[in-house]
Design a protein around this motif. Structure first.
Motif, mmCIF file in Angstrom:
data_model
loop_
_atom_site.group_PDB
_atom_site.id
_atom_site.type_symbol
_atom_site.label_atom_id
_atom_site.label_comp_id
_atom_site.label_asym_id
_atom_site.label_seq_id
_atom_site.Cartn_x
_atom_site.Cartn_y
_atom_site.Cartn_z
ATOM 1 N N SER A 132 53.221 37.458 36.286
ATOM 2 C CA SER A 132 52.648 38.782 36.065
ATOM 3 C C SER A 132 52.670 39.608 37.339
ATOM 4 C CB SER A 132 51.201 38.624 35.600
ATOM 5 O OG SER A 132 50.596 39.898 35.540
ATOM 6 N N ASP A 133 52.878 40.900 37.185
ATOM 7 C CA ASP A 133 52.776 41.815 38.319
ATOM 8 C C ASP A 133 51.414 42.503 38.358
ATOM 9 O OD1 ASP A 133 55.127 41.227 39.537
ATOM 10 O OD2 ASP A 133 56.294 42.718 38.450
ATOM 11 N N HIS A 134 50.476 41.980 37.568
ATOM 12 C CA HIS A 134 49.094 42.487 37.591
ATOM 13 C C HIS A 134 48.166 41.355 38.026
ATOM 14 C CE1 HIS A 134 50.011 46.182 35.241
ATOM 15 N NE2 HIS A 134 50.984 45.415 34.779
ATOM 16 N N ALA A 135 47.071 41.724 38.668
ATOM 17 C CA ALA A 135 46.079 40.726 39.046
ATOM 18 C C ALA A 135 45.504 40.070 37.793
ATOM 19 C CB ALA A 135 44.959 41.399 39.839
ATOM 20 N N ASP A 136 45.229 38.762 37.874
ATOM 21 C CA ASP A 136 44.550 38.089 36.765
ATOM 22 C C ASP A 136 43.029 38.250 36.952
ATOM 23 O OD1 ASP A 136 43.897 36.305 38.785
ATOM 24 O OD2 ASP A 136 44.897 34.572 37.892
ATOM 25 N N TRP A 137 42.254 37.588 36.097
ATOM 26 C CA TRP A 137 40.793 37.749 36.163
ATOM 27 C C TRP A 137 40.247 37.415 37.554
ATOM 28 C CZ3 TRP A 137 36.837 39.942 33.746
ATOM 29 C CH2 TRP A 137 35.548 39.514 34.046
ATOM 30 N N ASP A 138 40.698 36.288 38.114
ATOM 31 C CA ASP A 138 40.216 35.900 39.446
ATOM 32 C C ASP A 138 40.652 36.911 40.503
ATOM 33 O OD1 ASP A 138 38.995 33.606 38.473
ATOM 34 O OD2 ASP A 138 40.790 32.383 38.749
ATOM 35 N N GLY A 139 41.864 37.416 40.352
ATOM 36 C CA GLY A 139 42.384 38.396 41.309
ATOM 37 C C GLY A 139 41.613 39.702 41.228
ATOM 38 N N LEU A 140 41.312 40.131 40.021
ATOM 39 C CA LEU A 140 40.572 41.382 39.829
ATOM 40 C C LEU A 140 39.174 41.277 40.431
ATOM 41 C CD1 LEU A 140 41.550 42.114 36.094
ATOM 42 C CD2 LEU A 140 42.262 43.481 38.068
ATOM 43 N N THR A 141 38.485 40.192 40.083
ATOM 44 C CA THR A 141 37.088 40.079 40.528
ATOM 45 C C THR A 141 37.004 39.872 42.044
ATOM 46 O OG1 THR A 141 37.097 37.739 39.909
ATOM 47 C CG2 THR A 141 36.181 39.274 38.307
ATOM 48 N N ALA A 142 37.918 39.060 42.601
ATOM 49 C CA ALA A 142 37.910 38.840 44.054
ATOM 50 C C ALA A 142 38.228 40.146 44.788
ATOM 51 C CB ALA A 142 38.929 37.757 44.433
ATOM 52 N N THR A 143 39.175 40.894 44.250
ATOM 53 C CA THR A 143 39.564 42.151 44.909
ATOM 54 C C THR A 143 38.421 43.158 44.858
ATOM 55 O OG1 THR A 143 41.873 41.786 44.315
ATOM 56 C CG2 THR A 143 41.248 44.039 44.888
ATOM 57 N N ILE A 144 37.807 43.277 43.707
ATOM 58 C CA ILE A 144 36.701 44.230 43.551
ATOM 59 C C ILE A 144 35.592 43.894 44.555
ATOM 60 C CG2 ILE A 144 34.841 44.944 41.992
ATOM 61 C CD1 ILE A 144 36.969 44.556 39.678
ATOM 62 N N ASP A 145 35.254 42.601 44.656
ATOM 63 C CA ASP A 145 34.224 42.190 45.615
ATOM 64 C C ASP A 145 34.637 42.532 47.047
ATOM 65 O OD1 ASP A 145 32.397 41.253 43.782
ATOM 66 O OD2 ASP A 145 33.027 39.153 43.908
ATOM 67 N N ALA A 146 35.916 42.266 47.359
ATOM 68 C CA ALA A 146 36.380 42.448 48.739
ATOM 69 C C ALA A 146 36.366 43.913 49.190
ATOM 70 C CB ALA A 146 37.786 41.875 48.891
ATOM 71 N N THR A 147 36.490 44.838 48.254
ATOM 72 C CA THR A 147 36.498 46.251 48.647
ATOM 73 C C THR A 147 35.117 46.712 49.122
ATOM 74 O OG1 THR A 147 35.901 47.066 46.441
ATOM 75 C CG2 THR A 147 38.265 46.849 46.921
ATOM 76 N N GLY A 148 34.086 45.949 48.766
ATOM 77 C CA GLY A 148 32.728 46.335 49.139
ATOM 78 C C GLY A 148 32.225 47.558 48.396
ATOM 79 N N ALA A 149 32.963 47.979 47.374
ATOM 80 C CA ALA A 149 32.591 49.197 46.641
ATOM 81 C C ALA A 149 31.264 49.004 45.912
ATOM 82 C CB ALA A 149 33.693 49.552 45.643
ATOM 83 N N GLY A 150 30.384 49.993 46.022
ATOM 84 C CA GLY A 150 29.110 49.939 45.317
ATOM 85 C C GLY A 150 29.282 50.286 43.844
ATOM 86 N N GLU A 151 30.421 50.894 43.551
ATOM 87 C CA GLU A 151 30.646 51.361 42.187
ATOM 88 C C GLU A 151 32.108 51.105 41.814
ATOM 89 O OE1 GLU A 151 29.070 55.298 41.708
ATOM 90 O OE2 GLU A 151 30.188 55.663 39.858
ATOM 91 N N ILE A 152 32.352 50.635 40.585
ATOM 92 C CA ILE A 152 33.743 50.525 40.138
ATOM 93 C C ILE A 152 33.940 51.313 38.852
ATOM 94 C CG2 ILE A 152 34.223 48.297 41.237
ATOM 95 C CD1 ILE A 152 34.152 47.099 38.316
ATOM 96 N N TRP A 153 35.138 51.854 38.747
ATOM 97 C CA TRP A 153 35.570 52.512 37.520
ATOM 98 C C TRP A 153 36.747 51.698 36.999
ATOM 99 C CZ3 TRP A 153 36.050 58.233 39.669
ATOM 100 C CH2 TRP A 153 34.783 58.670 40.054
ATOM 101 N N VAL A 154 36.683 51.358 35.721
ATOM 102 C CA VAL A 154 37.679 50.436 35.156
ATOM 103 C C VAL A 154 38.558 51.169 34.147
ATOM 104 C CG1 VAL A 154 38.003 48.189 34.055
ATOM 105 C CG2 VAL A 154 35.940 48.608 35.394
ATOM 106 N N THR A 155 39.860 50.980 34.281
ATOM 107 C CA THR A 155 40.769 51.709 33.398
ATOM 108 C C THR A 155 41.924 50.844 32.916
ATOM 109 O OG1 THR A 155 42.194 53.659 33.256
ATOM 110 C CG2 THR A 155 42.024 52.635 35.394
ATOM 111 N N HIS A 156 42.756 51.386 32.122
ATOM 112 C CA HIS A 156 43.819 50.781 31.324
ATOM 113 C C HIS A 156 43.803 49.256 31.199
ATOM 114 C CE1 HIS A 156 45.535 52.345 35.115
ATOM 115 N NE2 HIS A 156 46.384 51.353 35.130
#
Ligand SMILES: [Zn+2]
Length: 346
Positions: free
Chosen positions: A280-304
């Motif tokens: 896959s050329d998209h992050a999987d569940w672990d990739g998505l969650t680890a990346t979101i955490d790593a950005t330190g973002a207080g807020e996420i917007w989720v799309t497509h």
């Protein structure tokens, strides 16, 4: 400044009013800032387009010289002021030239990541974590069931099958922009050095990758090659071609398909895929969650994609998350929940 005053979803896409542009607009706009070359993100007909050189080149290959009124190339790490905001591009690790776009206004930074993956890919710059206040994430594989193993293991399966069936041809369905070139590079990295054959529809973009320094070994067009000479060979083709009359030119073909969707066995069966390759050329569940955490973002917007599970996961941690109701993505390349078109990119 509130994040939604910087970027907000409108029918044309994600609109930055203070900057006077849209990100990956699905309708023609005056000024578009584009994350990558896949056709649901990069459309023709905009007044001006700002993107990486590779994305601009891919748009030119796909749509012709007049795909936009004006174009401007931006490099990774470069900062440009647009209206009252400044934007900076960072590698997204999705396909050659793919970028996350960091939009900063006063003391607020929003990162629109487009499509991304954190897994290694020899054909493009690696994903870079960008610290931000709001992270906009895709959710193509945003369910815990989606865990992609190492792509190398899938390539080993393919090469084992080639060794096992020397009298048969192997046909690998792969999206023409990005996936096909990555699969070829992985096959080479695994030590396979025989010529690899290409469906004609993949030639231009694959040659473009080579021109940007991505080494892919000896490639040949399948057109005009005798059927018997294709025994024991590997051919890359758009997914739609692997299920049509075109396959009759191959001796007893083994049909493979390289896609994150191949994680779902029923999908593979439905498509008549004999050898599913979970690449896959998209992050999987672990990739998505680890990346979101790593950005330190207080807020996420989720799309497509599968927005709900990610929003729920995030809220359960007491953090802010919301689905972005953007429409128009996946119509051509990605499908929502499942590739709609035969050439689904995933
Ligand atoms: Zn994409």
């Amino acid at each position: 400044m509130r994040p939604q005053d910087i970027l907000m979803p409108v029918p044309a896409g994600l609109c930055c009013k203070p900057g006077g542009f849209h990100i990956d607009p699905v309708r023609p706009v005056e000024r578009a800032v584009i994350t990558h070359g896949h056709s649901d993100h990069a459309r023709s007909g905009h007044g001006a387009v700002l993107a990486t050189q590779e994305t601009l080149d891919m748009m030119r290959l796909r749509y012709g010289d007049n795909f936009a009124g004006r174009t401007q190339a931006i490099a990774y790490g470069e900062q440009i002021k647009l209206g009252d905001v400044s934007i900076k591009f960072h590698p997204a690790g999705h396909v050659l030239g793919s970028a996350q776009i960091a939009v900063s206004c006063r003391d607020t930074c929003i990162v629109a990541s487009g499509d991304y993956k954190d897994a290694p890919d020899p054909t493009c710059a690696p994903f870079e974590v960008v610290r931000c206040d709001v992270f906009i994430t895709e959710a193509t594989f945003g369910l815990p069931v989606f865990r992609h193993g190492p792509a190398d293991d899938e390539i080993k399966k393919l090469l084992a099958s080639v060794a096992l069936f020397p009298e048969r041809a192997h046909l690998v369905g792969a999206y023409s922009l990005g996936k096909a070139q990555r699969v070829i590079a992985l096959i080479r990295a695994a030590g396979y050095d025989a010529p690899i054959y290409l469906h004609g529809a993949m030639e231009k973009i694959t040659r473009y990758y080579e021109s940007r320094g991505v080494a892919l070994g000896e490639l040949r067009l399948v057109r005009g090659v005798k059927k018997s000479d294709l025994a024991g060979t590997i051919t890359l083709a758009p997914p739609s071609a692997t299920s049509d009359i075109w396959t009759r030119r191959f001796p007893d073909p083994v049909t493979a398909f390289a896609s994150g969707w191949m994680r779902v066995r029923a999908r593979a069966r439905q498509r008549g895929v004999e050898l599913p390759l979970v690449i896959s050329d998209h992050a999987d569940w672990d990739g998505l969650t680890a990346t979101i955490d790593a950005t330190g973002a207080g807020e996420i917007w989720v799309t497509h994609g599968q927005e709900d599970a990610l929003v729920h996961w995030r809220k359960a941690k007491g953090l802010t998350a919301r689905p972005l109701d953007l429409v128009g993505y996946g119509d051509e390349d990605e499908g929502d929940g499942m590739p709609a078109g035969e050439d689904a990119e995933a």
